[in-house]
Design a protein around this motif. Structure first.
Motif, PDB file in Angstrom:
ATOM      1  N   PRO A  36      -6.023  10.622  -3.913  1.00 23.85           N
ATOM      2  CA  PRO A  36      -5.676  10.753  -5.333  1.00 23.85           C
ATOM      3  C   PRO A  36      -4.435  11.618  -5.568  1.00 23.85           C
ATOM      4  N   GLY A  37      -4.347  12.733  -4.878  1.00 22.80           N
ATOM      5  CA  GLY A  37      -3.180  13.606  -5.039  1.00 22.80           C
ATOM      6  C   GLY A  37      -1.908  12.962  -4.534  1.00 22.80           C
ATOM      7  N   MET A  38      -2.000  12.273  -3.406  1.00 21.47           N
ATOM      8  CA  MET A  38      -0.829  11.571  -2.864  1.00 21.47           C
ATOM      9  C   MET A  38      -0.358  10.493  -3.836  1.00 21.47           C
ATOM     10  N   LEU A  39      -1.303   9.725  -4.366  1.00 20.05           N
ATOM     11  CA  LEU A  39      -0.946   8.680  -5.324  1.00 20.05           C
ATOM     12  C   LEU A  39      -0.228   9.268  -6.536  1.00 20.05           C
ATOM     13  N   MET A  40      -0.721  10.403  -7.026  1.00 15.33           N
ATOM     14  CA  MET A  40      -0.126  10.985  -8.220  1.00 15.33           C
ATOM     15  C   MET A  40       1.260  11.562  -7.936  1.00 15.33           C
ATOM     16  N   SER A  41       1.433  12.191  -6.792  1.00 14.84           N
ATOM     17  CA  SER A  41       2.761  12.694  -6.425  1.00 14.84           C
ATOM     18  C   SER A  41       3.739  11.540  -6.256  1.00 14.84           C
ATOM     19  N   ALA A  42       3.273  10.468  -5.635  1.00 12.98           N
ATOM     20  CA  ALA A  42       4.125   9.291  -5.443  1.00 12.98           C
ATOM     21  C   ALA A  42       4.447   8.624  -6.776  1.00 12.98           C
ATOM     22  N   ALA A  43       3.470   8.523  -7.671  1.00 17.01           N
ATOM     23  CA  ALA A  43       3.713   7.922  -8.983  1.00 17.01           C
ATOM     24  C   ALA A  43       4.738   8.730  -9.761  1.00 17.01           C
ATOM     25  N   ALA A  44       4.636  10.057  -9.712  1.00 10.65           N
ATOM     26  CA  ALA A  44       5.609  10.905 -10.406  1.00 10.65           C
ATOM     27  C   ALA A  44       7.009  10.682  -9.835  1.00 10.65           C
TER      28      ALA A  44
END
Length: 164
Positions: free
Chosen positions: A104-112
């Protein structure tokens, strides 16, 4: 305190203790358990969410700080009908979700990153996810997934422009 904010694209208004950590508010009050508590010190990135299109560690942010702002959690990445976003689909395709704890954290950092830069280099991707620790150490698969998602999103945008 009454806070008003946007959560995963929907307007919200609720009473909340402004001194509660954002991760606790999201998990306990809003029922959104995608962001995980890891270190509680902003070092591991498992709690990453997006506030006003920027990746933040929700363990370091207070609920009072989201008043009037936009918050996106991993639950908000999927489409209206629950279809996976191109980023989520690419993570699965490339096996970038081994144990899943950091996902989840990786996805959010990548989305940002992709909000800010729709065509990142591998170095830019690695820099963007540097605040997220992966227990399995599969950063190469994560970088490949982000690069592919960026390509899919760019193509979709180009097709939308061509259809106008």
């Amino acid at each position: 305190m009454l806070i008003e904010f946007e959560l995963n694209g929907k307007k919200c208004k609720t009473e909340a203790d402004p001194s509660t950590r954002l991760i606790d508010f999201l998990r306990e009050e809003m029922g959104l358990t995608g962001a995980k508590e890891g270190c509680g010190e902003g070092e591991c990135g498992t709690c990453t969410v997006i506030v006003d299109r920027k990746a933040v560690h929700s363990c370091l942010m207070l609920t009072g700080q989201i008043d009037g702002r936009s918050v996106l959690t991993v639950e908000g990445l999927a489409g209206e009908n629950g279809e996976l976003s191109p980023l989520q689909a690419a993570f699965i395709k490339h096996g970038a979700i081994q144990c899943g704890y950091c996902t989840p954290g990786m996805l959010m950092s990548a989305a940002a990153l992709l909000y800010e830069n729709p065509d990142p280099t591998e170095d830019e991707i690695r820099t963007a996810i540097a605040g997220n620790l992966c227990r399995c150490g599969d950063y190469s698969a994560i970088a490949k997934a982000v690069k592919e998602a960026a390509e899919v999103l760019r193509r979709a945008k180009e097709e939308a422009i061509n259809h106008e």
